[in-house]
Every structure is written in C-alpha cells, then in structure tokens.
Design a protein around this motif. Structure first.
Motif, short mmCIF file in Angstrom:
data_model
loop_
_atom_site.label_atom_id
_atom_site.label_comp_id
_atom_site.label_asym_id
_atom_site.label_seq_id
_atom_site.Cartn_x
_atom_site.Cartn_y
_atom_site.Cartn_z
N PRO A 32 0.81 -1.22 0.00
CA PRO A 32 0.00 0.00 0.00
C PRO A 32 0.85 1.28 0.00
O PRO A 32 0.50 2.25 -0.68
N GLN A 57 3.80 1.72 -1.35
CA GLN A 57 4.30 1.91 -2.71
C GLN A 57 3.20 2.47 -3.62
O GLN A 57 3.46 3.36 -4.43
N HIS A 58 2.01 1.93 -3.50
CA HIS A 58 0.90 2.39 -4.33
C HIS A 58 0.71 3.91 -4.20
O HIS A 58 0.67 4.63 -5.21
N GLN A 110 0.79 2.63 -13.40
CA GLN A 110 -0.09 1.57 -12.89
C GLN A 110 0.64 0.23 -12.73
O GLN A 110 0.14 -0.66 -12.06
N VAL A 115 4.34 -0.54 -8.97
CA VAL A 115 4.40 -1.34 -7.73
C VAL A 115 4.77 -2.77 -8.08
O VAL A 115 5.64 -3.37 -7.44
#
Length: 141
Positions: A39, A41-42, A133, A136
């Motif tokens: 999360p 990294q996102h 997108q 990650v």
C-alpha cells in the motif's frame, strides 16, 4: 607404518548444502509487504507521478528533471522509511523490539548503501519506462 588417513569432505560440499527454509521469516516478510509496503508503494508512486509528471512519449532528456527527482526521492525518502519500518516490524514480531535502536544504529546505513547498488538502477528503469499503474508490480518483483 602404513596408516591411511581418512579423506575429509571438502568444505565446498558442506557449504553447498542448502539451509532449511525459514518459514516464520517468509511469513513476516510477506505480511510486511501485504500490510504495509505494498500500500505504501501504491500511494508513493501515485504521489510522485502527480507531483513530478513526465511527458508521455518524450525523451529521457526532456523528462530528466522529474525523472532524477523521483529516483532521488525514492532512495532518500522511501528507502530510509522502508528500512526503519522493516527492522521495526521484523524485530517486534520476533519479540526483540528492545534491540531496535541498536540495530538501527548498527545496520540502517549499511543496509541503505547496499540497497542503493540495486535500487538506484531498478528505480531508474521504473521511472523511465514502466507505466505508473505497473510500478508497484515492477518494484516488487
């Protein structure tokens, strides 16, 4: 006096024996990645993409400034956060939370230095050619 010496196994053969798999360590690592690092990294890569946009299809020279800033911030900000939280996570789950600060003093900077050898080139590829997108996934493999 014809006593024969027994042949000793070479050290290389003993070193080649694989260590048993450390399942608790694997579970700790997977849990850290799933609960925290994935999360993080996102949101991190999304924030970098918004704050330092790169022109789609432009050359790396045209995008050099945001590219260089992203690589730098990835190592100067995200790197220390990941090292410190991973040490804390691992040590707490091993019941060694009291040893966290000595470990940080001893191992944080050397860990970052060794990481830079791999992560600077990996982050460079990530920010130069990997779509946001997919970043990650790329940085997690």
């Amino acid at each position: 006096g014809g006593r024969k010496k027994k042949k000793e196994a070479p050290a290389a053969a003993a070193a080649a024996t694989p260590a048993p798999h450390d399942l608790p360590r694997t579970v700790r690592q997977c849990a850290y990645n799933f609960v925290f690092y994935g999360p993080l990294q996102h949101f991190w890569y999304a924030a970098l993409a918004v704050k330092f946009p790169m022109a789609a299809g432009a050359s790396l020279a045209a995008n050099f400034s945001p590219f260089a800033i992203k690589v730098f911030l990835n190592q100067a900000v995200l790197g220390p956060v990941v090292v410190s939280t991973f040490f804390a996570w691992s040590m707490a789950l091993q019941g060694q939370a009291r040893a966290y600060f000595p470990k940080m003093r001893r191992d944080a900077y050397p860990t970052l230095q060794r990481g830079w050898i791999f992560w600077i080139p990996a982050a460079s590829v990530n920010f130069a050619v990997v779509p946001v997108q997919c970043q990650v996934l790329y940085m997690s493999c």
